[in-house]
Write an enzyme that holds these catalytic residues in place. Structure first.
Site, PDB file in Angstrom:
ATOM      1  N   ASN A 145       0.744  -1.140  -0.049  1.00 22.06           N
ATOM      2  CA  ASN A 145       0.073   0.062  -0.131  1.00 22.06           C
ATOM      3  C   ASN A 145       0.898   1.317   0.059  1.00 22.06           C
ATOM      4  O   ASN A 145       0.704   2.355   0.857  1.00 22.06           O
ATOM      5  CB  ASN A 145      -0.853   0.099   1.216  1.00 22.06           C
ATOM      6  CG  ASN A 145      -1.938   0.961   1.110  1.00 22.06           C
ATOM      7  OD1 ASN A 145      -2.315   1.525  -0.049  1.00 22.06           O
ATOM      8  ND2 ASN A 145      -2.815   1.134   2.168  1.00 22.06           N
TER       9      ASN A 145
ATOM     10  N   GLU B  20       1.391  -3.201  -4.958  1.00 24.40           N
ATOM     11  CA  GLU B  20       1.074  -1.785  -4.612  1.00 24.40           C
ATOM     12  C   GLU B  20       2.285  -1.046  -4.331  1.00 24.40           C
ATOM     13  O   GLU B  20       2.372  -0.387  -3.200  1.00 24.40           O
ATOM     14  CB  GLU B  20      -0.100  -1.604  -3.733  1.00 24.40           C
ATOM     15  CG  GLU B  20      -1.358  -2.061  -4.589  1.00 24.40           C
ATOM     16  CD  GLU B  20      -2.451  -1.146  -3.677  1.00 24.40           C
ATOM     17  OE1 GLU B  20      -3.177   0.190  -3.933  1.00 24.40           O
ATOM     18  OE2 GLU B  20      -3.085  -1.762  -2.615  1.00 24.40           O
TER      19      GLU B  20
ATOM     20  N   ASP C 154      -1.530 -10.369  -4.228  1.00 28.12           N
ATOM     21  CA  ASP C 154      -2.848  -9.822  -3.728  1.00 28.12           C
ATOM     22  C   ASP C 154      -3.853  -9.965  -4.782  1.00 28.12           C
ATOM     23  O   ASP C 154      -3.892  -9.438  -5.650  1.00 28.12           O
ATOM     24  CB  ASP C 154      -2.642  -8.536  -3.468  1.00 28.12           C
ATOM     25  CG  ASP C 154      -3.970  -7.829  -3.136  1.00 28.12           C
ATOM     26  OD1 ASP C 154      -5.243  -8.539  -3.006  1.00 28.12           O
ATOM     27  OD2 ASP C 154      -4.152  -6.393  -2.677  1.00 28.12           O
TER      28      ASP C 154
ATOM     29  N   ASN D 204      -6.933  -9.963  -4.448  1.00 22.23           N
ATOM     30  CA  ASN D 204      -8.386  -9.234  -4.491  1.00 22.23           C
ATOM     31  C   ASN D 204      -9.535 -10.228  -4.461  1.00 22.23           C
ATOM     32  O   ASN D 204     -10.656  -9.747  -5.066  1.00 22.23           O
ATOM     33  CB  ASN D 204      -8.316  -8.188  -5.542  1.00 22.23           C
ATOM     34  CG  ASN D 204      -7.840  -6.794  -4.856  1.00 22.23           C
ATOM     35  OD1 ASN D 204      -8.344  -6.508  -3.853  1.00 22.23           O
ATOM     36  ND2 ASN D 204      -6.897  -6.336  -5.599  1.00 22.23           N
TER      37      ASN D 204
ATOM     38  N   HIS E  57      -2.549  -4.727   4.507  1.00 25.00           N
ATOM     39  CA  HIS E  57      -2.618  -6.046   4.155  1.00 25.00           C
ATOM     40  C   HIS E  57      -1.490  -6.550   5.245  1.00 25.00           C
ATOM     41  O   HIS E  57      -0.421  -5.800   5.853  1.00 25.00           O
ATOM     42  CB  HIS E  57      -1.858  -6.357   3.125  1.00 25.00           C
ATOM     43  CG  HIS E  57      -2.941  -6.038   1.945  1.00 25.00           C
ATOM     44  ND1 HIS E  57      -3.532  -7.226   1.295  1.00 25.00           N
ATOM     45  CD2 HIS E  57      -3.500  -4.998   1.344  1.00 25.00           C
ATOM     46  CE1 HIS E  57      -4.351  -6.570   0.200  1.00 25.00           C
ATOM     47  NE2 HIS E  57      -4.465  -5.213   0.144  1.00 25.00           N
TER      48      HIS E  57
END
Length: 267
Positions: free
Chosen positions: A14, A40, A156, A158, A256
């Site tokens: 992130n 990310e 990730d 999602n 996360h």
């Protein structure tokens, strides 16, 4: 003679600048993984240059998004790869910075470690359609790869695959990340596709302990109202070498949590 296990971590940062201010590099130095796949990154090459090419002695290989402060993936490794493959579709999703693959090939084996960031569809129908397009491209890509080499995808995704993979599954049946079509894709990958969900191989029955992401809304983290969105997805020969798993929640570098799996092989 015993040999040490290969320690592989996946973490959605992130934002690499944000995560490093929250202590992720010190944690990596302490944990000492052989490799960490990150998603990310939310940075471009000039942002990384001279600052984040290495983390805790691990050298990074990246795909950045064209859009600033968006997406981006990397694989940090302490071992020199035999090859690095950046991107997979040559178009829409390479522009979004979603795929970095490092290869560790020898005369005896072909092995890839891949960091992939699957799109989120939660911002609206347009992004959900993009997510479906991504799934439609990623499945045949992984099948073609599987036909010629072993791999582990750290990602990730999602998507929470099963009811055990998120706290409030009943309330999310119509929401991105738990849609029937998304879950069916995961089922196809892990059945017909023959790709193994490594965490579930080691921990088939966990629920509350398995979450890797929590919304920033309300008290989701404090109440452990989470989702399992972060995966190791491996070919069977790699998956059967998985020995330990750990989702680290001692510190919060991101929304996360990092998931680490140790494998009984060496590079």
């Amino acid at each position: 003679m015993g040999k040490s296990l290969f320690k592989l971590t996946s973490l959605n940062l992130n934002g690499i600048r944000s995560a490093t201010t929250k202590g992720v590099e010190a944690w990596l130095a302490q944990e000492n993984p052989d490799c960490i796949c990150v998603q990310e990154v939310k940075a471009q090459a000039p942002d990384v240059a001279g600052k984040f090419e290495e983390l805790a002695g691990l050298k990074g290989h990246f795909q950045f998004a064209q859009k600033k402060g968006y997406s981006g993936v990397g694989v940090y490794t302490r071992h020199e790869p035999s090859d690095v493959v950046i991107g997979f579709d040559g178009g829409e999703f390479d522009a979004e910075g979603r795929y970095a693959e490092v290869r560790f090939d020898t005369p005896a084996r072909k092995l890839s470690i891949i960091s992939v960031y699957f799109p989120s569809g939660s911002s609206g129908p347009e992004r959900q359609e993009a997510k479906f397009r991504f799934l439609d491209k990623m499945y045949p890509h992984l099948m073609a790869l599987k036909a010629e080499r072993d791999f582990v995808v750290c990602s990730d995704v999602n998507i929470a695959h099963q009811q055990a993979d998120l706290k409030n599954w009943k309330g999310n049946l119509k929401n991105s990340g738990f849609l029937p079509e998304e879950r069916a894709w995961m089922t196809q990958l892990t059945t017909d596709g023959g790709v193994v969900d490594v965490y579930r191989r080691l921990k088939p029955d966990t629920t509350d302990d398995c979450y890797t992401w929590w919304s920033n809304r309300g008290q989701a983290y404090a109440k452990n109202v989470g989702w399992r969105l972060d995966y190791h997805l491996a070919t069977p020969a790699v998956a059967e070498k998985a020995r330990t798993e750990h989702i680290y929640k001692g510190e919060k570098f991101s929304d996360h949590a990092p998931i680490t799996i140790e494998y009984d092989f060496s590079l």
